[in-house]
Design a protein around this motif. Structure first.
Motif, mmCIF file in Angstrom:
data_model
loop_
_atom_site.group_PDB
_atom_site.id
_atom_site.type_symbol
_atom_site.label_atom_id
_atom_site.label_comp_id
_atom_site.label_asym_id
_atom_site.label_seq_id
_atom_site.Cartn_x
_atom_site.Cartn_y
_atom_site.Cartn_z
ATOM 1 N N GLY A 401 32.711 38.878 56.600
ATOM 2 C CA GLY A 401 33.006 38.112 55.401
ATOM 3 C C GLY A 401 32.736 38.896 54.130
ATOM 4 O O GLY A 401 33.498 38.817 53.158
ATOM 5 N N GLY A 402 31.641 39.666 54.099
ATOM 6 C CA GLY A 402 31.364 40.485 52.927
ATOM 7 C C GLY A 402 32.401 41.563 52.714
ATOM 8 O O GLY A 402 32.846 41.806 51.576
ATOM 9 N N MET A 403 32.810 42.233 53.787
ATOM 10 C CA MET A 403 33.853 43.259 53.668
ATOM 11 C C MET A 403 35.165 42.659 53.184
ATOM 12 O O MET A 403 35.831 43.202 52.295
ATOM 13 N N ALA A 404 35.547 41.521 53.777
ATOM 14 C CA ALA A 404 36.792 40.874 53.349
ATOM 15 C C ALA A 404 36.707 40.408 51.903
ATOM 16 O O ALA A 404 37.693 40.471 51.155
ATOM 17 N N SER A 405 35.538 39.952 51.477
ATOM 18 C CA SER A 405 35.377 39.481 50.105
ATOM 19 C C SER A 405 35.564 40.608 49.104
ATOM 20 O O SER A 405 36.305 40.462 48.121
ATOM 21 N N VAL A 406 34.919 41.759 49.341
ATOM 22 C CA VAL A 406 34.988 42.867 48.384
ATOM 23 C C VAL A 406 36.359 43.528 48.413
ATOM 24 O O VAL A 406 37.016 43.693 47.375
ATOM 25 N N PHE A 407 36.824 43.916 49.592
ATOM 26 C CA PHE A 407 38.103 44.619 49.671
ATOM 27 C C PHE A 407 39.270 43.678 49.344
ATOM 28 O O PHE A 407 40.252 44.091 48.727
ATOM 29 N N GLY A 408 39.173 42.401 49.757
ATOM 30 C CA GLY A 408 40.257 41.461 49.461
ATOM 31 C C GLY A 408 40.356 41.145 47.979
ATOM 32 O O GLY A 408 41.469 41.045 47.428
ATOM 33 N N SER A 409 39.218 40.988 47.298
ATOM 34 C CA SER A 409 39.266 40.710 45.860
ATOM 35 C C SER A 409 39.830 41.893 45.084
ATOM 36 O O SER A 409 40.534 41.707 44.082
ATOM 37 N N GLU A 410 39.538 43.126 45.536
ATOM 38 C CA GLU A 410 40.146 44.295 44.899
ATOM 39 C C GLU A 410 41.658 44.308 45.109
ATOM 40 O O GLU A 410 42.421 44.695 44.215
ATOM 41 N N LEU A 411 42.101 43.872 46.276
ATOM 42 C CA LEU A 411 43.525 43.905 46.585
ATOM 43 C C LEU A 411 44.320 42.925 45.739
ATOM 44 O O LEU A 411 45.421 43.241 45.271
ATOM 45 N N VAL A 412 43.764 41.731 45.487
ATOM 46 C CA VAL A 412 44.490 40.713 44.720
ATOM 47 C C VAL A 412 44.243 40.816 43.228
ATOM 48 O O VAL A 412 44.813 40.047 42.454
ATOM 49 N N GLY A 413 43.380 41.760 42.798
ATOM 50 C CA GLY A 413 43.178 41.970 41.369
ATOM 51 C C GLY A 413 42.044 41.184 40.745
ATOM 52 O O GLY A 413 41.932 41.169 39.518
ATOM 53 N N TYR A 414 41.198 40.556 41.551
ATOM 54 C CA TYR A 414 40.043 39.813 41.032
ATOM 55 C C TYR A 414 38.778 40.441 41.618
ATOM 56 O O TYR A 414 38.096 39.858 42.457
ATOM 57 N N GLY A 415 38.469 41.654 41.161
ATOM 58 C CA GLY A 415 37.369 42.418 41.732
ATOM 59 C C GLY A 415 36.013 41.793 41.536
ATOM 60 O O GLY A 415 35.081 42.074 42.297
ATOM 61 N N GLY A 416 35.836 40.963 40.516
ATOM 62 C CA GLY A 416 34.536 40.352 40.286
ATOM 63 C C GLY A 416 34.187 39.248 41.267
ATOM 64 O O GLY A 416 33.007 38.876 41.380
ATOM 65 N N ALA A 417 35.181 38.693 41.963
ATOM 66 C CA ALA A 417 34.900 37.594 42.902
ATOM 67 C C ALA A 417 34.227 38.089 44.173
ATOM 68 O O ALA A 417 33.415 37.368 44.761
ATOM 69 N N GLY A 418 34.554 39.305 44.616
ATOM 70 C CA GLY A 418 34.011 39.817 45.869
ATOM 71 C C GLY A 418 32.502 39.933 45.895
ATOM 72 O O GLY A 418 31.850 39.424 46.815
ATOM 73 N N PRO A 419 31.881 40.605 44.901
ATOM 74 C CA PRO A 419 30.413 40.693 44.920
ATOM 75 C C PRO A 419 29.721 39.339 44.884
ATOM 76 O O PRO A 419 28.724 39.129 45.584
ATOM 77 N N LEU A 420 30.236 38.412 44.084
ATOM 78 C CA LEU A 420 29.644 37.071 44.049
ATOM 79 C C LEU A 420 29.765 36.381 45.401
ATOM 80 O O LEU A 420 28.850 35.671 45.844
ATOM 81 N N GLY A 421 30.880 36.578 46.061
ATOM 82 C CA GLY A 421 31.060 35.994 47.386
ATOM 83 C C GLY A 421 30.074 36.544 48.395
ATOM 84 O O GLY A 421 29.543 35.806 49.237
ATOM 85 N N CYS A 422 29.791 37.866 48.330
ATOM 86 C CA CYS A 422 28.820 38.473 49.253
ATOM 87 C C CYS A 422 27.439 37.858 49.088
ATOM 88 O O CYS A 422 26.801 37.425 50.062
ATOM 89 N N VAL A 423 26.953 37.829 47.852
ATOM 90 C CA VAL A 423 25.599 37.336 47.598
ATOM 91 C C VAL A 423 25.494 35.856 47.953
ATOM 92 O O VAL A 423 24.536 35.411 48.598
ATOM 93 N N THR A 424 26.488 35.075 47.519
ATOM 94 C CA THR A 424 26.432 33.633 47.742
ATOM 95 C C THR A 424 26.484 33.291 49.219
ATOM 96 O O THR A 424 25.735 32.422 49.708
ATOM 97 N N SER A 425 27.360 33.948 49.972
ATOM 98 C CA SER A 425 27.473 33.650 51.407
ATOM 99 C C SER A 425 26.183 33.985 52.143
ATOM 100 O O SER A 425 25.741 33.224 53.017
ATOM 101 N N ALA A 426 25.553 35.119 51.796
ATOM 102 C CA ALA A 426 24.298 35.479 52.456
ATOM 103 C C ALA A 426 23.194 34.475 52.133
ATOM 104 O O ALA A 426 22.427 34.074 53.015
#
Length: 625
Positions: A401-426
């Motif tokens: 989930g963390g990998m998909a959050s960071v790499f997926g947010s970069e792919l769709v152009g919303y890079g700031g969502a990925g790091p927040l998703g990693c921390v929040t999910s953990a």
């Protein structure tokens, strides 16, 4: 009960209160909250040592105790004791000479003793000829030697498989994979050597990369950009998930206002001061200066935790929960820096319309938090809690989930969502796992991501150090960057001291926690090279990105060793030493042998308050008696 003869009359004294705490679970060990008299006799089950006359134990008792000690691993079968160092992990057992013998030893002997730390519980086996060929302690033990040989063989055959698959990219001396493997292994060794000096190992990893690059052992040029970018993102996922797993729900709920105030306000002050000075001293644009400020404002738990552990082992600062406060603030600061950096980077380097750029910040924040909550809930209910494979499946789900959050947010152009998703999910997953029976301070997920970080740490810092070429550095830029870092650090210390008013800390403790938050490392190494991969070479933006990278690396080299030394030296002078109820929880960590953030107990403040209450009751009862 004792009978004293006084003028021929036998006087029966009232027995003293029982001094063993059932709730402590020590099974006969003395409860340390009571002050025992020097003349008190102790039982054979107690290992407490007192001054004064005590009852001697029989030979039979010593035989029983020695047998138990051999089983526990405290004494070898031949009777030699393992002396344990309190400054290291409670499970790092080192066979050491006595103080009188150590005074007559050479520095080389002491160095070899330090390198021969033994972290195993089971007694070692070795061939009969090994002690003669490799005497202690100048050679590694047979177990250590065979472990090194096994790892070398695994590395060699893994490289052979990679060479058979990818061909020239893994071939020495110019293959990219070969250079990365060589740099990573060498950085790990450099970090281990640096850790022997009590300085952070990551500084040695950074110096190893810088040295290898400038003596032409490796050549990490622009052709490595795509590889290093992906490696940095993977390391960033490990950092953020660890940050989420370090945010204990109970402690964060108790210290929520203090933690949020001490994490966000000093972070804003340091980021703003760094951006302002970088704009007018380094001549960066406001966009690049703001990005640099966000990067520099992050704090490094990897530097702080080993120093705090040494102080924690001596009970410094634990009465007010200072280790908990420092780690929580550092984790939130790291998460904030990465999230804000992702949002600003997406806005700067995106080709979207003005409306999309304006909405990108709120959408990234809400989307990242929403994804993190949903993924954390999923990890808490799938797999089923009694599944025999629940631990590895939860770890893999959280990592995926963390990998998909960071790499997926970069792919769709919303890079700031990925790091927040990693921390929040953990954090959300840990909250539910703790309710289902997992220990917050010691669980398989936290231990696994510590192991992942041990793998990615030399890669990240080695590659980051190798991005610096000394012959291309501008001396004026280095001096100005160091001046900016020193000024921003001093201003942050003053701001933290002012903001911490009302936090139940005295002035010395406020200064100490402010000094702890000056250390930089992980986020600077992960985010410093990012902009280089997003701009065109030989452009003005490329020069700005190089200045950002130089300042990020200098922030590690300047603050990490300085902060570690200041914490070690000033800790005993600025913090109050408390009398603990019991030994730290790390003595119960039977399966984890490496230093961890989890070794810092979060219940110290509550234990200290309970101790004060018990002491008051005991004194009142004693006065009546």
């Amino acid at each position: 009960m004792s009978d004293n003869q006084d003028n021929g009359a036998s006087v029966v004294q009232r027995p003293l209160p029982r001094k063993f705490g059932v709730s402590e679970g020590l099974h006969g060990y003395e409860n340390l909250i009571f002050d025992s008299a020097k003349s008190r006799k102790i039982s054979t089950a107690s290992n407490h040592i007192e001054k004064g006359p005590v009852r001697k134990k029989s030979v039979l008792h010593k035989d029983v105790e020695n047998s138990v000690a051999v089983i526990n691993g405290d004494i070898k079968p031949n009777g030699d004791a393992y002396l344990r160092s309190r400054s290291e992990s409670c499970y790092s057992q080192t066979q050491c000479p006595t103080i009188e013998e150590e005074d007559n030893r050479s520095w080389w002997y002491i160095f070899c003793i330090k390198c021969r730390s033994n972290d195993e519980h089971k007694p070692p086996w070795q061939p009969w000829f090994w002690p003669k060929l490799c005497p202690h302690p100048f050679f590694p033990s047979y177990r250590q030697f065979t472990r090194i040989v096994s790892l070398i063989l695994i590395g060699i055959f893994t490289w052979c498989v990679l060479y058979a698959i990818v061909g020239e990219n893994a071939a020495p001396p110019n293959g990219k994979l070969y250079q990365l493997i060589l740099l990573s292994i060498s950085a790990h060794i450099g970090g281990w050597l640096m850790s022997l000096t009590t300085l952070p190992g990551l500084v040695g990893m950074l110096f190893t990369g810088l040295l290898f690059q400038n003596i032409n052992v490796v050549n990490i040029d622009d052709s490595f950009t795509s590889i290093t970018k992906n490696l940095s993102h993977m390391a960033l996922v490990i950092i953020l998930v660890r940050a989420g797993l370090d945010l204990d729900p109970t402690a964060l709920k108790r210290l929520k206002f203090t933690v949020m105030r001490l994490s966000l306000i000093p972070w804003l002050v340091e980021a703003g001061v760094t951006a302002l000075m970088a704009r007018y001293i380094l001549n960066l644009t406001w966009k690049f200066a703001s990005l640099l400020g966000v990067i520099v404002a992050a704090v490094a738990p990897a530097v702080i935790v080993p120093c705090l552990f040494r102080l924690r082992a001596k009970s410094y600062g634990v009465a007010k929960g200072i280790p908990t406060l420092i780690i929580a603030v550092a984790s939130i600061g790291d998460s904030t820096s990465v999230a804000v950096f992702g949002i600003m980077k997406s806005i700067m380097f995106s080709e979207l319309s003005l409306t999309s750029v304006i909405l990108q910040g709120p959408v990234s924040i809400l989307g990242g938090i929403g994804f993190g909550i949903l993924w954390g809930l999923l990890c808490s209910y799938a797999p089923e809690r009694n599944d025999p494979f629940v631990s590895p499946l939860r770890i893999l789900l959280l990592l995926a989930g963390g990998m998909a959050s960071v790499f997926g947010s970069e792919l769709v152009g919303y890079g700031g969502a990925g790091p927040l998703g990693c921390v929040t999910s953990a954090f959300v997953a840990l909250t539910f796992w703790s309710k289902q029976g997992w220990d917050v301070e010691d669980n398989p997920a936290a231990t696994s991501f510590e192991i992942f970080w041990m793998i990615f740490q030399p890669i990240l810092f080695g590659v980051t150090g190798a991005r610096v070429r000394l012959n291309e550095l501008d001396r004026d830029t280095v001096f100005m960057a160091v001046g900016i870092l020193i000024a921003a650090t001093i201003i942050r210390i003053l701001a933290t001291t002012a903001v911490s008013v009302g936090c139940r800390l005295n002035l010395k403790e406020k200064v100490f926690v402010a000094i702890c938050w000056m250390c930089k490392a992980m986020v600077q190494a992960a985010l410093g090279p990012v902009c280089l991969s997003l701009v065109a070479p030989n452009s003005i933006e490329y020069e700005y990105a190089r200045k950002m990278l130089t300042t990020s690396i200098l922030s590690i080299l300047v603050t990490a060793p300085t902060g570690a030394l200041l914490i070690t030296i000033l800790g005993p002078r600025l913090l109050t030493k408390a009398n603990m109820l019991s030994l730290p929880e790390v003595r119960r960590r039977k399966r984890s042998h490496h230093l961890s953030i989890r070794d810092l107990s979060i219940r110290d403040e509550e234990e200290y308050n309970n101790k004060q209450n018990i002491d008051g009751v005991v004194q009142e009862v004693s006065s009546h008696i």
